[in-house]
Design a protein around this motif. Structure first.
Motif, mmCIF file in Angstrom:
data_model
loop_
_atom_site.group_PDB
_atom_site.id
_atom_site.type_symbol
_atom_site.label_atom_id
_atom_site.label_comp_id
_atom_site.label_asym_id
_atom_site.label_seq_id
_atom_site.Cartn_x
_atom_site.Cartn_y
_atom_site.Cartn_z
ATOM 1 N N ASN A 92 2.640 39.275 25.999
ATOM 2 C CA ASN A 92 2.952 39.682 24.615
ATOM 3 C C ASN A 92 2.134 38.884 23.601
ATOM 4 O O ASN A 92 2.661 38.433 22.577
ATOM 5 C CB ASN A 92 4.446 39.525 24.318
ATOM 6 C CG ASN A 92 5.245 40.758 24.692
ATOM 7 O OD1 ASN A 92 4.724 41.673 25.319
ATOM 8 N ND2 ASN A 92 6.505 40.780 24.294
ATOM 9 N N THR A 93 0.865 38.713 23.872
ATOM 10 C CA THR A 93 0.026 37.873 23.017
ATOM 11 C C THR A 93 -1.321 38.551 22.760
ATOM 12 O O THR A 93 -1.898 39.159 23.663
ATOM 13 C CB THR A 93 -0.212 36.497 23.653
ATOM 14 O OG1 THR A 93 1.054 35.875 23.893
ATOM 15 C CG2 THR A 93 -1.028 35.598 22.732
ATOM 16 N N VAL A 94 -1.767 38.433 21.526
ATOM 17 C CA VAL A 94 -3.094 38.895 21.138
ATOM 18 C C VAL A 94 -3.880 37.685 20.660
ATOM 19 O O VAL A 94 -3.344 36.802 19.996
ATOM 20 C CB VAL A 94 -3.000 39.952 20.029
ATOM 21 C CG1 VAL A 94 -4.383 40.319 19.502
ATOM 22 C CG2 VAL A 94 -2.295 41.204 20.552
ATOM 23 N N TYR A 95 -5.148 37.655 21.006
ATOM 24 C CA TYR A 95 -6.002 36.517 20.676
ATOM 25 C C TYR A 95 -7.154 36.937 19.770
ATOM 26 O O TYR A 95 -7.603 38.083 19.795
ATOM 27 C CB TYR A 95 -6.588 35.916 21.962
ATOM 28 C CG TYR A 95 -5.560 35.532 22.985
ATOM 29 C CD1 TYR A 95 -5.249 36.376 24.047
ATOM 30 C CD2 TYR A 95 -4.883 34.315 22.888
ATOM 31 C CE1 TYR A 95 -4.302 36.037 24.982
ATOM 32 C CE2 TYR A 95 -3.926 33.959 23.822
ATOM 33 C CZ TYR A 95 -3.645 34.824 24.873
ATOM 34 O OH TYR A 95 -2.693 34.471 25.799
ATOM 35 N N LEU A 96 -7.622 35.993 18.994
ATOM 36 C CA LEU A 96 -8.836 36.199 18.218
ATOM 37 C C LEU A 96 -9.724 34.982 18.450
ATOM 38 O O LEU A 96 -9.444 33.892 17.948
ATOM 39 C CB LEU A 96 -8.543 36.362 16.728
ATOM 40 C CG LEU A 96 -9.774 36.708 15.884
ATOM 41 C CD1 LEU A 96 -10.295 38.104 16.233
ATOM 42 C CD2 LEU A 96 -9.459 36.618 14.385
ATOM 43 N N GLN A 97 -10.758 35.177 19.247
ATOM 44 C CA GLN A 97 -11.734 34.119 19.488
ATOM 45 C C GLN A 97 -12.785 34.181 18.387
ATOM 46 O O GLN A 97 -13.428 35.215 18.191
ATOM 47 C CB GLN A 97 -12.396 34.304 20.854
ATOM 48 C CG GLN A 97 -13.464 33.275 21.172
ATOM 49 C CD GLN A 97 -12.907 31.880 21.340
ATOM 50 O OE1 GLN A 97 -11.872 31.685 21.976
ATOM 51 N NE2 GLN A 97 -13.574 30.887 20.751
ATOM 52 N N MET A 98 -12.929 33.072 17.668
ATOM 53 C CA MET A 98 -13.853 33.032 16.536
ATOM 54 C C MET A 98 -14.939 32.006 16.820
ATOM 55 O O MET A 98 -14.657 30.818 16.964
ATOM 56 C CB MET A 98 -13.093 32.665 15.251
ATOM 57 C CG MET A 98 -11.907 33.573 14.969
ATOM 58 S SD MET A 98 -11.128 33.243 13.377
ATOM 59 C CE MET A 98 -10.546 31.586 13.617
ATOM 60 N N ASN A 99 -16.164 32.483 16.930
ATOM 61 C CA ASN A 99 -17.314 31.619 17.195
ATOM 62 C C ASN A 99 -18.267 31.628 16.006
ATOM 63 O O ASN A 99 -18.188 32.509 15.143
ATOM 64 C CB ASN A 99 -18.047 32.094 18.452
ATOM 65 C CG ASN A 99 -17.181 32.040 19.696
ATOM 66 O OD1 ASN A 99 -16.307 31.184 19.824
ATOM 67 N ND2 ASN A 99 -17.428 32.949 20.623
#
Length: 127
Positions: free
Chosen positions: A77-84
């Motif tokens: 139940n998790t959404v991620y946002l990888q920011m590079n």
């Protein structure tokens, strides 16, 4: 009903990376599209990225394309946002939001169509 809690924000130097998480409650979360939006001081909330319920489709604002990656783990139940490659102009409060699916592509970036919002997490990028 879906409740969303963001985490992972912080202060980072330009060029650095952060990963934001959006943890959701609600057993039907896997059927919701999820978006990340951001709001800088004195500016309107703007779309950054979104993902449909099956994670088969992702959408990005031009300003983050190629630098940010959205993903989801429905089992957690998790959404991620990888920011590079973060830039000072990425400084903002980042919010995750959810809307019931199925969601057409044209609706993914529309703030008013999202029913549920988290409290936000601050991201600050220094030059």
């Amino acid at each position: 009903q879906v409740q969303l809690v963001e985490s992972g924000g912080g202060l980072v130097q330009a060029g650095g990376s952060l990963r934001l998480s959006c943890a959701a409650s609600g057993r039907t979360f896997s059927t919701y599209a999820v978006g990340w939006f951001r709001q800088a001081a004195g500016k309107e909330r703007e779309f950054a990225a979104a993902i449909n319920w099956s994670a088969g489709s992702t959408y990005y604002a031009d300003s983050v394309k190629g630098r940010f990656t959205i993903s989801r783990d429905n089992a957690k139940n998790t959404v991620y946002l990888q920011m590079n490659s973060l830039k000072p102009e990425d400084t903002a409060v980042y919010y995750c939001a959810a809307q019931r699916g199925p969601t057409p592509a044209r609706a993914m970036g529309v703030v008013s169509l999202y029913e549920y919002w988290g409290q936000g997490t601050q991201v600050a990028v220094s030059s």
